[in-house]
Design an enzyme around this catalytic site. Sequence first.
Site, PDB file in Angstrom:
ATOM      1  N   GLU A 135      22.258 -12.513  -5.899  1.00 30.08           N
ATOM      2  CA  GLU A 135      22.098 -12.647  -7.342  1.00 30.08           C
ATOM      3  C   GLU A 135      22.468 -14.054  -7.796  1.00 30.08           C
ATOM      4  O   GLU A 135      23.369 -14.684  -7.239  1.00 30.08           O
ATOM      5  CB  GLU A 135      22.959 -11.600  -8.060  1.00 30.08           C
ATOM      6  CG  GLU A 135      22.409 -10.196  -7.829  1.00 30.08           C
ATOM      7  CD  GLU A 135      23.259  -9.063  -8.386  1.00 30.08           C
ATOM      8  OE1 GLU A 135      22.679  -8.028  -8.737  1.00 30.08           O
ATOM      9  OE2 GLU A 135      24.487  -9.194  -8.476  1.00 30.08           O
ATOM     10  N   CYS A 185      24.917 -20.138 -11.911  1.00 25.70           N
ATOM     11  CA  CYS A 185      25.930 -19.645 -10.986  1.00 25.70           C
ATOM     12  C   CYS A 185      25.179 -19.132  -9.760  1.00 25.70           C
ATOM     13  O   CYS A 185      24.399 -18.185  -9.862  1.00 25.70           O
ATOM     14  CB  CYS A 185      26.722 -18.521 -11.668  1.00 25.70           C
ATOM     15  SG  CYS A 185      27.908 -17.731 -10.573  1.00 25.70           S
ATOM     16  N   CYS A 222      29.951 -10.676   1.384  1.00 23.62           N
ATOM     17  CA  CYS A 222      31.105 -11.542   1.593  1.00 23.62           C
ATOM     18  C   CYS A 222      32.058 -10.848   2.554  1.00 23.62           C
ATOM     19  O   CYS A 222      32.188  -9.624   2.538  1.00 23.62           O
ATOM     20  CB  CYS A 222      31.828 -11.809   0.273  1.00 23.62           C
ATOM     21  SG  CYS A 222      33.128 -13.065   0.408  1.00 23.62           S
ATOM     22  N   CYS A 242      38.510  -9.701  -0.995  1.00 21.12           N
ATOM     23  CA  CYS A 242      39.380  -9.790  -2.176  1.00 21.12           C
ATOM     24  C   CYS A 242      39.300  -8.443  -2.893  1.00 21.12           C
ATOM     25  O   CYS A 242      38.212  -7.946  -3.196  1.00 21.12           O
ATOM     26  CB  CYS A 242      38.920 -10.910  -3.104  1.00 21.12           C
ATOM     27  SG  CYS A 242      39.007 -12.541  -2.344  1.00 21.12           S
ATOM     28  N   CYS A 260      37.191  -7.767  -6.294  1.00 21.43           N
ATOM     29  CA  CYS A 260      35.836  -8.327  -6.429  1.00 21.43           C
ATOM     30  C   CYS A 260      34.783  -7.360  -5.917  1.00 21.43           C
ATOM     31  O   CYS A 260      34.912  -6.803  -4.822  1.00 21.43           O
ATOM     32  CB  CYS A 260      35.759  -9.639  -5.654  1.00 21.43           C
ATOM     33  SG  CYS A 260      34.124 -10.408  -5.724  1.00 21.43           S
ATOM     34  N   GLY A 303      29.577 -14.574  -2.169  1.00 22.46           N
ATOM     35  CA  GLY A 303      29.917 -15.259  -0.927  1.00 22.46           C
ATOM     36  C   GLY A 303      30.968 -16.331  -1.076  1.00 22.46           C
ATOM     37  O   GLY A 303      31.374 -16.688  -2.174  1.00 22.46           O
ATOM     38  N   GLU A 304      31.428 -16.814   0.074  1.00 22.32           N
ATOM     39  CA  GLU A 304      32.432 -17.878   0.114  1.00 22.32           C
ATOM     40  C   GLU A 304      31.727 -19.160   0.589  1.00 22.32           C
ATOM     41  O   GLU A 304      31.377 -19.278   1.761  1.00 22.32           O
ATOM     42  CB  GLU A 304      33.558 -17.470   1.063  1.00 22.32           C
ATOM     43  CG  GLU A 304      34.522 -18.576   1.442  1.00 22.32           C
ATOM     44  CD  GLU A 304      35.121 -19.335   0.254  1.00 22.32           C
ATOM     45  OE1 GLU A 304      35.482 -18.702  -0.760  1.00 22.32           O
ATOM     46  OE2 GLU A 304      35.191 -20.576   0.336  1.00 22.32           O
ATOM     47  N   SER A 363      33.478 -23.335  -5.767  1.00 21.62           N
ATOM     48  CA  SER A 363      34.639 -22.467  -5.946  1.00 21.62           C
ATOM     49  C   SER A 363      34.963 -21.768  -4.634  1.00 21.62           C
ATOM     50  O   SER A 363      34.081 -21.230  -3.971  1.00 21.62           O
ATOM     51  CB  SER A 363      34.331 -21.427  -7.037  1.00 21.62           C
ATOM     52  OG  SER A 363      35.416 -20.536  -7.182  1.00 21.62           O
ATOM     53  N   SER A 406      40.296 -20.149  -6.348  1.00 19.69           N
ATOM     54  CA  SER A 406      40.640 -18.851  -6.923  1.00 19.69           C
ATOM     55  C   SER A 406      42.049 -18.512  -6.487  1.00 19.69           C
ATOM     56  O   SER A 406      42.270 -18.124  -5.349  1.00 19.69           O
ATOM     57  CB  SER A 406      39.648 -17.796  -6.429  1.00 19.69           C
ATOM     58  OG  SER A 406      38.342 -18.186  -6.771  1.00 19.69           O
ATOM     59  N   LEU A 407      42.989 -18.661  -7.382  1.00 18.91           N
ATOM     60  CA  LEU A 407      44.394 -18.543  -6.985  1.00 18.91           C
ATOM     61  C   LEU A 407      44.943 -17.129  -7.238  1.00 18.91           C
ATOM     62  O   LEU A 407      45.384 -16.452  -6.343  1.00 18.91           O
ATOM     63  CB  LEU A 407      45.218 -19.593  -7.734  1.00 18.91           C
ATOM     64  CG  LEU A 407      46.560 -19.936  -7.107  1.00 18.91           C
ATOM     65  CD1 LEU A 407      46.372 -20.594  -5.748  1.00 18.91           C
ATOM     66  CD2 LEU A 407      47.363 -20.856  -8.022  1.00 18.91           C
ATOM     67  N   HIS A 408      44.959 -16.724  -8.494  1.00 15.44           N
ATOM     68  CA  HIS A 408      45.352 -15.367  -8.917  1.00 15.44           C
ATOM     69  C   HIS A 408      46.828 -15.010  -8.724  1.00 15.44           C
ATOM     70  O   HIS A 408      47.314 -14.084  -9.362  1.00 15.44           O
ATOM     71  CB  HIS A 408      44.469 -14.297  -8.278  1.00 15.44           C
ATOM     72  CG  HIS A 408      42.999 -14.505  -8.526  1.00 15.44           C
ATOM     73  ND1 HIS A 408      42.491 -14.775  -9.774  1.00 15.44           N
ATOM     74  CD2 HIS A 408      41.925 -14.521  -7.683  1.00 15.44           C
ATOM     75  CE1 HIS A 408      41.176 -14.927  -9.682  1.00 15.44           C
ATOM     76  NE2 HIS A 408      40.813 -14.790  -8.436  1.00 15.44           N
ATOM     77  N   ASN A 436      36.981  -8.543 -15.102  1.00 14.75           N
ATOM     78  CA  ASN A 436      35.839  -7.662 -15.291  1.00 14.75           C
ATOM     79  C   ASN A 436      36.020  -6.442 -14.423  1.00 14.75           C
ATOM     80  O   ASN A 436      36.019  -6.548 -13.189  1.00 14.75           O
ATOM     81  CB  ASN A 436      34.550  -8.404 -14.924  1.00 14.75           C
ATOM     82  CG  ASN A 436      34.375  -9.620 -15.811  1.00 14.75           C
ATOM     83  OD1 ASN A 436      34.310  -9.501 -17.028  1.00 14.75           O
ATOM     84  ND2 ASN A 436      34.353 -10.789 -15.203  1.00 14.75           N
ATOM     85  N   CYS A 449      31.830 -12.684 -13.573  1.00 18.94           N
ATOM     86  CA  CYS A 449      32.625 -12.996 -12.374  1.00 18.94           C
ATOM     87  C   CYS A 449      33.030 -11.730 -11.656  1.00 18.94           C
ATOM     88  O   CYS A 449      33.611 -10.830 -12.251  1.00 18.94           O
ATOM     89  CB  CYS A 449      33.936 -13.683 -12.735  1.00 18.94           C
ATOM     90  SG  CYS A 449      33.776 -15.337 -13.308  1.00 18.94           S
TER      91      CYS A 449
HETATM   92  N1  SAH Z   1      34.253 -16.966  -3.027  1.00 13.89           N
HETATM   93  C1  SAH Z   1      34.390 -17.916  -4.095  1.00 13.89           C
HETATM   94  C2  SAH Z   1      33.343 -17.830  -5.166  1.00 13.89           C
HETATM   95  C3  SAH Z   1      32.962 -16.460  -5.737  1.00 13.89           C
HETATM   96  S1  SAH Z   1      33.930 -15.626  -6.909  1.00 13.89           S
HETATM   97  C4  SAH Z   1      35.745 -17.815  -4.700  1.00 13.89           C
HETATM   98  O1  SAH Z   1      36.462 -16.879  -4.386  1.00 13.89           O
HETATM   99  O2  SAH Z   1      36.125 -18.686  -5.473  1.00 13.89           O
HETATM  100  C5  SAH Z   1      33.979 -16.487  -8.401  1.00 13.89           C
HETATM  101  C6  SAH Z   1      35.280 -16.202  -9.180  1.00 13.89           C
HETATM  102  O3  SAH Z   1      35.317 -14.871  -9.733  1.00 13.89           O
HETATM  103  C7  SAH Z   1      36.514 -16.316  -8.308  1.00 13.89           C
HETATM  104  O4  SAH Z   1      37.482 -17.051  -8.985  1.00 13.89           O
HETATM  105  C8  SAH Z   1      36.936 -14.869  -8.152  1.00 13.89           C
HETATM  106  O5  SAH Z   1      38.296 -14.768  -7.836  1.00 13.89           O
HETATM  107  C9  SAH Z   1      36.593 -14.319  -9.507  1.00 13.89           C
HETATM  108  N2  SAH Z   1      36.527 -12.854  -9.545  1.00 13.89           N
HETATM  109  C10 SAH Z   1      36.256 -12.010  -8.535  1.00 13.89           C
HETATM  110  N3  SAH Z   1      36.258 -10.737  -8.990  1.00 13.89           N
HETATM  111  C11 SAH Z   1      36.535 -10.789 -10.309  1.00 13.89           C
HETATM  112  C12 SAH Z   1      36.640  -9.798 -11.337  1.00 13.89           C
HETATM  113  N4  SAH Z   1      36.443  -8.506 -11.078  1.00 13.89           N
HETATM  114  N5  SAH Z   1      36.909 -10.226 -12.594  1.00 13.89           N
HETATM  115  C13 SAH Z   1      37.067 -11.535 -12.873  1.00 13.89           C
HETATM  116  N6  SAH Z   1      36.966 -12.506 -11.950  1.00 13.89           N
HETATM  117  C14 SAH Z   1      36.707 -12.136 -10.676  1.00 13.89           C
END
Ligand code: SAH
Length: 350
Positions: free
Chosen positions: A94, A107, A114, A118, A121, A165-166, A197, A220-222, A296, A339
């Site tokens: 997508e 995007c 992937c 995570c 996701c 994907g990464e 990213s 993507s830290l979190h 989300n 996202c």
């Molecule tokens: N693999 C890469 C790029 C894809 S994800 C990465 O991890 O950066 C793009 C962004 O969306 C990342 O920051 C990811 O952590 C975030 N993301 C994943 N699931 C999400 C969700 N359910 N709600 C909000 N952001 C999310």
Amino acid sequence: MQESPKDLRRLSEEELRTYLESIGEPAYRARQIREWLWEKAARDIDSMTNLSRGLRQKLSQDFVLQPATFSKVQRSEDGTLKNAVRLHDGLVVESVLIPTSTRTTACVSSQVGCALDCQFCATARLKRQRNLSAGEIFDQVALIGEQSRSFFGRPLSNIVFMGMGEPLLNYDEVLEAIRRITAPDGLGMAPRRITVSTVGLPKQIRRLALEPLGFGLAVSLHSAIDAKRSQIMPVNRTNPLSELMEALQEWYRLTGRRITFEYVVWKGFNDRLEDALALRDYCRKVPSKVNLIEYNAIGDPRFEQADPDSIQRYVEVLEADGTVVKIRRSRGRDIDAACGQLANRSLDEP
Ligand code: SAH
């Protein structure tokens, strides 16, 4: 068994010239073909009209072009467009076009599915099937560029590698795509409008820092606490925050570009003062800014968006320390385009 014909876009400059020479074509044809492939984003060999019919036939016998196509477009109430992108072997990824008053952002995806798992996701729930080729990544940008002009009357302004994907686990093809997207004899987009990213792979980030391409890096830290981050991002167990930071410092030393940290605040997980302070301390170690992304929901009861108060606390803690922080509103949620929601759901529908 007969070898399947080679993808014309995978030929190196040198291979193309050698080939043309071997069939008695002049050298300038290489430039013409390259223009068709990467400047005009041609989708089939027959449309390369300044090549003789004979040459086009010969090329079609010896090579294939395997363009990606949009097989379905969904439009969100907020104007965001989500595209199902069909690849030559029938797999689907997508790509999303996100219009705002000042930008139109593409995007794009870098892998089918992937492997990183995570927990929050939706893409992680798909099996990783394969890497996209540079051509397939390039096609997403070219197609969304056309879509942007026809829907919104303006060209793309930004590209983010935040789809499925990464990107750093498909390093070579992503880099090759970026070269073609930014090259003056390609799509000619400004590198500083491109953001890659990543979950944060130290080895690949160090390598990336050596590429003289000029794009931005988002991580993507979190969570800035190892035990917590490992819980939701298994990749952190083998790539802890300290190693990630060393790679990021190296990136900054070599590129002079500050890092963007992407960060979701979840209720009961990372919504306390100590979490915000850990992020503040992490940000102190390298020039950086923070995007607080709205969560989300993907139908997992373990994850819930934090209260506005706890998000505001992050903003205050970071700003008091001089770190730029933005709250990123989600776009395209009603069509699962936001996202972390990309999961080929549209394929389930008739
Ligand atoms: N693999 C890469 C790029 C894809 S994800 C990465 O991890 O950066 C793009 C962004 O969306 C990342 O920051 C990811 O952590 C975030 N993301 C994943 N699931 C999400 C969700 N359910 N709600 C909000 N952001 C999310």
